[in-house]
Design a protein around this motif. Structure first.
Motif, PDB file in Angstrom:
ATOM      1  N   CYS A   1       0.808  -1.217   0.000  1.00 48.55           N
ATOM      2  CA  CYS A   1       0.000   0.000   0.000  1.00 48.55           C
ATOM      3  C   CYS A   1       0.834   1.256   0.000  1.00 48.55           C
ATOM      4  O   CYS A   1       0.289   2.349   0.050  1.00 48.55           O
ATOM      5  CB  CYS A   1      -0.897   0.024   1.232  1.00 48.55           C
ATOM      6  N   SER A   2       2.115   1.154  -0.022  1.00 48.53           N
ATOM      7  CA  SER A   2       2.913   2.358   0.169  1.00 48.53           C
ATOM      8  C   SER A   2       2.852   3.284  -1.020  1.00 48.53           C
ATOM      9  O   SER A   2       2.648   2.878  -2.145  1.00 48.53           O
ATOM     10  CB  SER A   2       4.380   1.990   0.435  1.00 48.53           C
ATOM     11  N   ALA A   3       3.043   4.553  -0.743  1.00 44.91           N
ATOM     12  CA  ALA A   3       3.124   5.539  -1.811  1.00 44.91           C
ATOM     13  C   ALA A   3       4.420   5.338  -2.572  1.00 44.91           C
ATOM     14  O   ALA A   3       5.343   4.690  -2.096  1.00 44.91           O
ATOM     15  CB  ALA A   3       3.075   6.942  -1.213  1.00 44.91           C
ATOM     16  N   PRO A   4       4.530   5.866  -3.791  1.00 43.27           N
ATOM     17  CA  PRO A   4       5.773   5.725  -4.535  1.00 43.27           C
ATOM     18  C   PRO A   4       6.968   6.234  -3.743  1.00 43.27           C
ATOM     19  O   PRO A   4       6.870   7.217  -3.012  1.00 43.27           O
ATOM     20  CB  PRO A   4       5.532   6.585  -5.778  1.00 43.27           C
ATOM     21  N   ALA A   5       8.075   5.539  -3.900  1.00 47.80           N
ATOM     22  CA  ALA A   5       9.287   5.964  -3.228  1.00 47.80           C
ATOM     23  C   ALA A   5       9.703   7.334  -3.734  1.00 47.80           C
ATOM     24  O   ALA A   5       9.362   7.734  -4.833  1.00 47.80           O
ATOM     25  CB  ALA A   5      10.396   4.944  -3.493  1.00 47.80           C
TER      26      ALA A   5
ATOM     27  N   ASP B   1       0.354   9.348   4.307  1.00 46.64           N
ATOM     28  CA  ASP B   1       1.072   9.577   5.563  1.00 46.64           C
ATOM     29  C   ASP B   1       0.889   8.442   6.552  1.00 46.64           C
ATOM     30  O   ASP B   1       1.541   8.413   7.590  1.00 46.64           O
ATOM     31  CB  ASP B   1       0.589  10.890   6.205  1.00 46.64           C
ATOM     32  N   SER B   2      -0.020   7.512   6.250  1.00 44.10           N
ATOM     33  CA  SER B   2      -0.349   6.444   7.198  1.00 44.10           C
ATOM     34  C   SER B   2      -0.039   5.062   6.661  1.00 44.10           C
ATOM     35  O   SER B   2      -0.368   4.065   7.306  1.00 44.10           O
ATOM     36  CB  SER B   2      -1.847   6.514   7.553  1.00 44.10           C
ATOM     37  N   ASP B   3       0.596   4.976   5.492  1.00 45.04           N
ATOM     38  CA  ASP B   3       0.681   3.693   4.816  1.00 45.04           C
ATOM     39  C   ASP B   3       1.600   2.677   5.477  1.00 45.04           C
ATOM     40  O   ASP B   3       1.620   1.517   5.069  1.00 45.04           O
ATOM     41  CB  ASP B   3       1.065   3.886   3.356  1.00 45.04           C
ATOM     42  N   THR B   4       2.346   3.070   6.485  1.00 43.90           N
ATOM     43  CA  THR B   4       3.182   2.104   7.212  1.00 43.90           C
ATOM     44  C   THR B   4       2.558   1.698   8.538  1.00 43.90           C
ATOM     45  O   THR B   4       3.153   0.918   9.283  1.00 43.90           O
ATOM     46  CB  THR B   4       4.586   2.693   7.466  1.00 43.90           C
ATOM     47  N   ASP B   5       1.380   2.212   8.840  1.00 42.36           N
ATOM     48  CA  ASP B   5       0.718   1.870  10.096  1.00 42.36           C
ATOM     49  C   ASP B   5       0.283   0.409  10.091  1.00 42.36           C
ATOM     50  O   ASP B   5      -0.115  -0.127   9.048  1.00 42.36           O
ATOM     51  CB  ASP B   5      -0.513   2.749  10.319  1.00 42.36           C
ATOM     52  N   PRO B   6       0.318  -0.258  11.247  1.00 43.54           N
ATOM     53  CA  PRO B   6      -0.180  -1.638  11.320  1.00 43.54           C
ATOM     54  C   PRO B   6      -1.649  -1.706  10.894  1.00 43.54           C
ATOM     55  O   PRO B   6      -2.455  -0.862  11.278  1.00 43.54           O
ATOM     56  CB  PRO B   6      -0.022  -1.986  12.807  1.00 43.54           C
TER      57      PRO B   6
ATOM     58  N   LEU C   1      -7.760   0.072   4.681  1.00 41.84           N
ATOM     59  CA  LEU C   1      -7.946   0.752   3.404  1.00 41.84           C
ATOM     60  C   LEU C   1      -9.000   0.042   2.558  1.00 41.84           C
ATOM     61  O   LEU C   1      -9.920   0.675   2.014  1.00 41.84           O
ATOM     62  CB  LEU C   1      -6.620   0.817   2.653  1.00 41.84           C
ATOM     63  N   VAL C   2      -8.883  -1.283   2.422  1.00 39.70           N
ATOM     64  CA  VAL C   2      -9.844  -1.997   1.578  1.00 39.70           C
ATOM     65  C   VAL C   2     -11.230  -2.017   2.207  1.00 39.70           C
ATOM     66  O   VAL C   2     -12.241  -2.019   1.490  1.00 39.70           O
ATOM     67  CB  VAL C   2      -9.363  -3.422   1.235  1.00 39.70           C
ATOM     68  N   ALA C   3     -11.305  -2.009   3.530  1.00 37.81           N
ATOM     69  CA  ALA C   3     -12.620  -1.937   4.178  1.00 37.81           C
ATOM     70  C   ALA C   3     -13.297  -0.611   3.868  1.00 37.81           C
ATOM     71  O   ALA C   3     -14.507  -0.552   3.594  1.00 37.81           O
ATOM     72  CB  ALA C   3     -12.480  -2.128   5.683  1.00 37.81           C
ATOM     73  N   GLY C   4     -12.517   0.476   3.878  1.00 34.77           N
ATOM     74  CA  GLY C   4     -13.062   1.779   3.535  1.00 34.77           C
ATOM     75  C   GLY C   4     -13.496   1.852   2.084  1.00 34.77           C
ATOM     76  O   GLY C   4     -14.546   2.427   1.762  1.00 34.77           O
ATOM     77  N   ARG C   5     -12.715   1.254   1.201  1.00 36.97           N
ATOM     78  CA  ARG C   5     -13.095   1.252  -0.212  1.00 36.97           C
ATOM     79  C   ARG C   5     -14.349   0.414  -0.448  1.00 36.97           C
ATOM     80  O   ARG C   5     -15.194   0.763  -1.278  1.00 36.97           O
ATOM     81  CB  ARG C   5     -11.939   0.748  -1.073  1.00 36.97           C
ATOM     82  N   ALA C   6     -14.466  -0.706   0.252  1.00 39.90           N
ATOM     83  CA  ALA C   6     -15.685  -1.503   0.124  1.00 39.90           C
ATOM     84  C   ALA C   6     -16.902  -0.686   0.538  1.00 39.90           C
ATOM     85  O   ALA C   6     -17.963  -0.763  -0.102  1.00 39.90           O
ATOM     86  CB  ALA C   6     -15.570  -2.771   0.959  1.00 39.90           C
ATOM     87  N   ALA C   7     -16.764   0.113   1.587  1.00 42.49           N
ATOM     88  CA  ALA C   7     -17.859   0.988   2.004  1.00 42.49           C
ATOM     89  C   ALA C   7     -18.150   2.036   0.941  1.00 42.49           C
ATOM     90  O   ALA C   7     -19.318   2.383   0.691  1.00 42.49           O
ATOM     91  CB  ALA C   7     -17.519   1.650   3.336  1.00 42.49           C
TER      92      ALA C   7
END
Length: 385
Positions: A19-23, A190-195, A201-207
């Motif tokens: 899920c990380s943003a581009p380096a 800014d949150s893509d390394t959070d546990p 993310l996918v739960a939010g997209r499903a919603a």
């Protein structure tokens, strides 16, 4: 999942987490050849001219998961659909500001900031829809990518007689522009390394998808042309993962395709019996999404296929390679040429949807094809377990 970045030697693929943003761009991330001028998306292959329009929806039942100051979840939804109108204003690929933000995010220098906004599309803006009882396909892009990066696929499906609803998941891409001029940038980056980030993310997209399916009949004056009993979802990267998450939670989605995306939502032990296609790149057979696909494969109890495209990279399923010449970027040796990648993606996605939403049997999905030798079938899954 992977994100495609430009590099001086060509189109460099930089490894990243699911899920990380581009380096951050490398210091040599500059075009390696003279730009050829604005990109032109390949013409749709179906019999119908294509139109497009944009909806803006506001889910007042939940706060935005990324913007703590937003009490509601705002979404931009782009519709593509068949029309009888063959001439008119072509829809923009993206705005000049969105193009500028894209160029900066991917570290592309030496090209006008508005180059991507000049990309030529095939869809007529706001033309009247045609057809009756059209199947609906929801599209979800990869993380940090706007919905525009799946335009070529969306236009092709619309030309074949589908209504396509592409969702810009707000604050999850480098730019989503709203009617009042606000531009929502990537707060989720800014949150893509959070546990637990991927699962959340996918739960939010499903919603997001379920809300769009709820709202579409009231928000589009052409919605009476949709056969809502025939709905599928297709996504790339985290959008593919979100397809699985949506199908687990919303039975209205009858069939789904994950294009090269590591999955997060867990299929119940009782299994998922609706049709599903894994369409991936060869480099991800033993890495990337393969371990989660291998896990999920065992729980897919209905029609299923796992197809790998030789020479494909993570972004081969998007418009990104089609834009390379306009940015003066040469592809890496051995990578599937952009026009061929687009052709294969369109062909296999359309075959799957025609079979499962239109009840038109597609022999292409039963075995390897001499016309499409890049497509490798994995009858028992391609994972390592």
């Amino acid at each position: 999942m992977r994100h495609l970045l430009a590099a001086a030697a060509g189109l460099a693929i930089l490894a990243a987490s699911a899920c990380s943003a581009p380096a951050p761009p490398r210091t040599d991330a500059t075009p390696s050849a003279a730009p050829t001028g604005p990109a032109v998306l390949p013409a749709p292959t179906g019999p119908h001219p294509v139109a497009t329009t944009t909806l803006y929806l506001n889910d007042t039942s939940r706060p935005d998961p990324w913007n703590l100051d937003a009490d509601t979840r705002e979404l931009k939804v782009t519709l593509w659909y068949p029309t009888e109108q063959r001439h008119g204003q072509r829809a923009p690929y993206m705005t000049p500001k969105e193009s500028q933000l894209a160029m900066r995010r991917y570290g592309i220098a030496g090209v006008p900031d508005d180059m991507l906004s000049r990309t030529r599309t095939n869809a007529i803006k706001d033309a009247e829809p045609t057809g009756q009882k059209l199947p609906l396909v929801v599209l979800s892009p990869g993380f940090t990518n706007p919905m525009s990066t799946l335009t070529s696929l969306a236009e092709d499906l619309a030309s074949r007689g589908y209504v396509v609803a592409g969702i810009d998941h707000t604050y999850e891409s480098y730019a989503t522009t709203f009617p009042d001029g606000r531009i929502a940038e990537c707060l989720a980056c800014d949150s893509d390394t959070d546990p637990g980030f991927g699962a959340g993310l996918v739960a939010g997209r499903a919603a997001d998808v379920s809300f769009v399916l709820d709202q579409l009949p009231a928000k589009w004056n052409g919605s009476d042309r949709i056969d809502r009993s025939r709905t599928a979802m297709v996504g790339q990267s985290i959008g593919g993962a979100s397809t699985m998450a949506t199908m687990v939670n919303d039975p209205r989605v009858r069939a789904g395709i994950d294009m090269d995306g590591t999955t997060y939502a867990r299929i119940p032990k009782t299994g998922l019996s609706r049709p599903f296609l894994f369409l991936g790149s060869a480099r991800h057979v033993s890495a990337g999404p393969a371990p989660t696909w291998d896990r999920d494969w065992k729980l897919l109890t209905g029609w299923k296929r796992w197809i790998v495209l030789s020479g494909a990279e993570h972004q081969s399923f998007t418009d990104t390679p089609l834009l390379a010449d306009a940015l003066g970027i040469k592809p890496l040796p051995g990578v599937l040429p952009a026009p061929r990648a687009a052709e294969l993606t369109r062909t296999y996605v359309a075959a799957f949807l025609d079979q499962h939403l239109k009840s038109r049997r597609q022999p292409l999905l039963d075995k390897p094809s001499a016309r499409h030798p890049e497509a490798k079938f994995c009858p028992a899954g391609c994972g390592q377990s």
